[in-house]
Design an enzyme around this catalytic site. Structure first.
Site, PDB file in Angstrom:
ATOM      1  N   LYS A   1     -10.877  -4.874  -4.434  1.00  0.00           N
ATOM      2  CA  LYS A   1     -11.829  -3.795  -4.730  1.00  0.00           C
ATOM      3  C   LYS A   1     -11.124  -2.607  -5.364  1.00  0.00           C
ATOM      4  O   LYS A   1     -11.720  -1.835  -6.090  1.00  0.00           O
ATOM      5  CB  LYS A   1     -12.467  -3.204  -3.466  1.00  0.00           C
ATOM      6  CG  LYS A   1     -12.873  -4.126  -2.399  1.00  0.00           C
ATOM      7  CD  LYS A   1     -13.526  -3.313  -1.262  1.00  0.00           C
ATOM      8  CE  LYS A   1     -13.549  -4.126  -0.023  1.00  0.00           C
ATOM      9  NZ  LYS A   1     -13.129  -3.751   1.214  1.00  0.00           N
TER      10      LYS A   1
ATOM     11  N   LYS B   1      -4.164 -10.977  -6.257  1.00  0.00           N
ATOM     12  CA  LYS B   1      -5.438 -11.221  -5.571  1.00  0.00           C
ATOM     13  C   LYS B   1      -6.533 -10.292  -6.104  1.00  0.00           C
ATOM     14  O   LYS B   1      -6.250  -9.172  -6.545  1.00  0.00           O
ATOM     15  CB  LYS B   1      -5.287 -11.103  -4.054  1.00  0.00           C
ATOM     16  CG  LYS B   1      -5.377  -9.720  -3.491  1.00  0.00           C
ATOM     17  CD  LYS B   1      -5.680  -9.716  -1.983  1.00  0.00           C
ATOM     18  CE  LYS B   1      -6.112  -8.308  -1.594  1.00  0.00           C
ATOM     19  NZ  LYS B   1      -6.636  -8.071  -0.299  1.00  0.00           N
TER      20      LYS B   1
ATOM     21  N   LYS C   1       0.819  -1.216   0.000  1.00  0.00           N
ATOM     22  CA  LYS C   1       0.000   0.000   0.000  1.00  0.00           C
ATOM     23  C   LYS C   1       0.848   1.259   0.000  1.00  0.00           C
ATOM     24  O   LYS C   1       0.443   2.266  -0.562  1.00  0.00           O
ATOM     25  CB  LYS C   1      -0.986  -0.007   1.175  1.00  0.00           C
ATOM     26  CG  LYS C   1      -2.103  -1.029   0.975  1.00  0.00           C
ATOM     27  CD  LYS C   1      -3.356  -0.713   1.765  1.00  0.00           C
ATOM     28  CE  LYS C   1      -4.444  -1.733   1.405  1.00  0.00           C
ATOM     29  NZ  LYS C   1      -5.668  -1.577   2.190  1.00  0.00           N
TER      30      LYS C   1
HETATM   31  P1  ATP Z   1      -8.820  -3.034  -0.148  1.00  0.00           P
HETATM   32  O1  ATP Z   1      -8.675  -3.491  -1.567  1.00  0.00           O
HETATM   33  O2  ATP Z   1      -9.657  -1.805   0.045  1.00  0.00           O
HETATM   34  O3  ATP Z   1      -7.538  -3.002   0.626  1.00  0.00           O
HETATM   35  P2  ATP Z   1      -9.790  -5.687   0.383  1.00  0.00           P
HETATM   36  O4  ATP Z   1     -10.599  -6.008  -0.808  1.00  0.00           O
HETATM   37  O5  ATP Z   1      -8.469  -6.334   0.565  1.00  0.00           O
HETATM   38  O6  ATP Z   1      -9.694  -4.134   0.592  1.00  0.00           O
HETATM   39  P3  ATP Z   1     -10.659  -5.883   3.146  1.00  0.00           P
HETATM   40  O7  ATP Z   1     -11.788  -5.083   3.665  1.00  0.00           O
HETATM   41  O8  ATP Z   1      -9.306  -5.415   3.516  1.00  0.00           O
HETATM   42  O9  ATP Z   1     -10.755  -6.023   1.583  1.00  0.00           O
HETATM   43  O10 ATP Z   1     -10.844  -7.409   3.561  1.00  0.00           O
HETATM   44  C1  ATP Z   1     -12.015  -8.007   4.034  1.00  0.00           C
HETATM   45  C2  ATP Z   1     -11.835  -9.498   4.120  1.00  0.00           C
HETATM   46  O11 ATP Z   1     -11.785 -10.061   2.804  1.00  0.00           O
HETATM   47  C3  ATP Z   1     -10.533  -9.946   4.797  1.00  0.00           C
HETATM   48  O12 ATP Z   1     -10.819 -11.042   5.635  1.00  0.00           O
HETATM   49  C4  ATP Z   1      -9.656 -10.367   3.661  1.00  0.00           C
HETATM   50  O13 ATP Z   1      -8.725 -11.355   4.028  1.00  0.00           O
HETATM   51  C5  ATP Z   1     -10.665 -10.914   2.676  1.00  0.00           C
HETATM   52  N1  ATP Z   1     -10.206 -10.836   1.288  1.00  0.00           N
HETATM   53  C6  ATP Z   1      -9.905  -9.705   0.605  1.00  0.00           C
HETATM   54  N2  ATP Z   1      -9.536  -9.995  -0.661  1.00  0.00           N
HETATM   55  C7  ATP Z   1      -9.604 -11.356  -0.776  1.00  0.00           C
HETATM   56  C8  ATP Z   1      -9.364 -12.279  -1.850  1.00  0.00           C
HETATM   57  N3  ATP Z   1      -8.985 -11.851  -3.047  1.00  0.00           N
HETATM   58  N4  ATP Z   1      -9.556 -13.593  -1.607  1.00  0.00           N
HETATM   59  C9  ATP Z   1      -9.963 -14.034  -0.403  1.00  0.00           C
HETATM   60  N5  ATP Z   1     -10.201 -13.225   0.645  1.00  0.00           N
HETATM   61  C10 ATP Z   1     -10.049 -11.899   0.474  1.00  0.00           C
END
Ligand code: ATP
Ligand code: LTN
Length: 332
Positions: free
Chosen positions: A199, A196, A114
């Site tokens: 969002k 991965k 990040k």
């Molecule tokens: P950002 O992209 O805004 O950093 P993010 O999509 O990584 O956010 P978070 O809110 O940080 O989402 O994560 C919420 C939950 O979703 C956490 O438990 C995280 O481990 C899970 N998660 C996020 N992306 C993935 C993915 N690609 N596969 C499986 N689990 C995920």
């Protein structure tokens, strides 16, 4: 609360949840309510570690709260609240930050990622993000933390912080265990299956949002990057197909062997369509429920107000004891 193990988890209100958030974490939160005492939280304090538009943040936070309910979190069964409503998280975070080493935080891969992606705003909050996450969990002495695989390192740090505090001040914190699904812990981008699904990806085709309509879901899966073979099978090197198989498996409950025989002799086109349809049909009731809930702002407000009261009452007891352990003078 009954004498069951305690679960804590959180999700950032940084946009509509992706299929990765859903499969890796949120999907499990509803079913866990029957077996455990569950506390779930929309972590808006974490969200501001990267720049947020205040109007959008407020909207995203309300949407995230309603989405969790639409995904099966029941505020009657669990404590469901918004992080900034419960002051103990920030209070405990300060104490824990004094029990966390600079070197430990420097090793966090999410911080490294990040701070590269947001090079114009490498703020102190982005650096201490995992300490606040540890505070979220330890403020309730949670036993288990259901998250996706990308959060494993943060959880390891939370465990180290808890152990260090216990050594310094005497046994107090429960050392939390991760609860990471075997399949679907890391849902990959549909456009680059070595990354991965996130969002915050610039390419909208890379991720399925759980509020995408059926046509959009099917179109995104149709465009998913795969390989130049034509065999639907789970094998090293077939990142795109492996990802689609994992998604299909978690949504339908079928194991890899039965998916392979279901698509034996068929092309990737048929497989992608089947994945798209299964995912879209699975998501449809969530979308309908979200639409219904988000119209009822008064009900949502009642739920998050009550959730925050319960969370504060619970965590206050823990944090007061921490204050005493650390050597702060009682106020009364
Ligand atoms: P950002 O992209 O805004 O950093 P993010 O999509 O990584 O956010 P978070 O809110 O940080 O989402 O994560 C919420 C939950 O979703 C956490 O438990 C995280 O481990 C899970 N998660 C996020 N992306 C993935 C993915 N690609 N596969 C499986 N689990 C995920
Ligand atoms: N860092 C987590 C979100 C999060 C969290 C938590 C998860 C904040 N606090 C406490 C579990 C427990 C993420 O998913 N990025």
């Amino acid at each position: 609360m009954e004498d069951k193990k305690l679960i804590f988890s959180g999700i950032q209100p940084t946009g509509t949840f992706t299929l990765g958030n859903y499969i890796g974490a949120v999907r499990n939160w509803g079913p866990l309510q029957d077996e455990y005492n569950c506390i779930y939280c929309v972590v808006d304090l974490h969200a501001i570690t990267v720049k947020q538009d205040p109007v959008k943040l407020r909207q995203n936070t309300m949407n995230a709260y309603a989405l969790l309910m639409a995904c099966g979190v029941d505020p009657q069964k669990s404590i469901l609240f918004i992080q900034s409503h419960v002051k103990t998280h920030a209070e405990l975070s300060w104490i824990l930050s004094c029990n966390t080493q600079f070197g430990e935080l420097s090793r966090m891969t999410q911080f490294k990622d990040k701070s590269q992606r947001h090079a114009d705003d490498v703020n102190a909050g982005l650096f201490t993000y995992p300490v606040l996450m540890a505070a979220d969990i330890l403020a309730y002495n949670a036993d288990l933390v259901p998250v996706g695989g990308d959060q494993k390192q943060h959880l390891e740090l939370a465990r180290n912080i808890a152990q260090r505090f216990n050594q310094r001040y005497g046994d107090f914190f429960t050392v939390p265990e991760p609860y990471i699904p075997k399949v679907g812990a890391r849902v990959m981008s549909l456009q680059d299956p070595t990354k991965k699904m996130s969002k915050s990806d610039d390419n909208p085709n890379s991720c399925i949002l759980i509020l995408d309509d059926k046509d959009t879901v099917i179109r995104k899966f149709k465009r998913a990057v795969t390989d130049s073979e034509a065999e639907v099978c789970y094998r090293e090197g077939k990142d795109g197909i492996n990802n689609l198989m994992s998604i299909y498996s978690t949504i339908t409950g079928k194991d890899f062997a039965s998916i392979e025989s279901e698509f034996a002799g068929k092309g990737y086109g048929d497989f992608k369509l089947a994945v798209g349809e299964a995912v879209a049909d699975h998501l449809e009731p969530i979308r309908t429920e979200f639409d219904r809930l988000s119209k009822d702002k008064a009900f949502l407000k009642q739920c998050y107000t009550e959730g925050a009261e319960k969370a504060l009452r619970y965590s206050q007891r823990v944090v007061s004891k921490v204050y005493r352990k650390v050597g702060f003078v009682d106020r009364t």
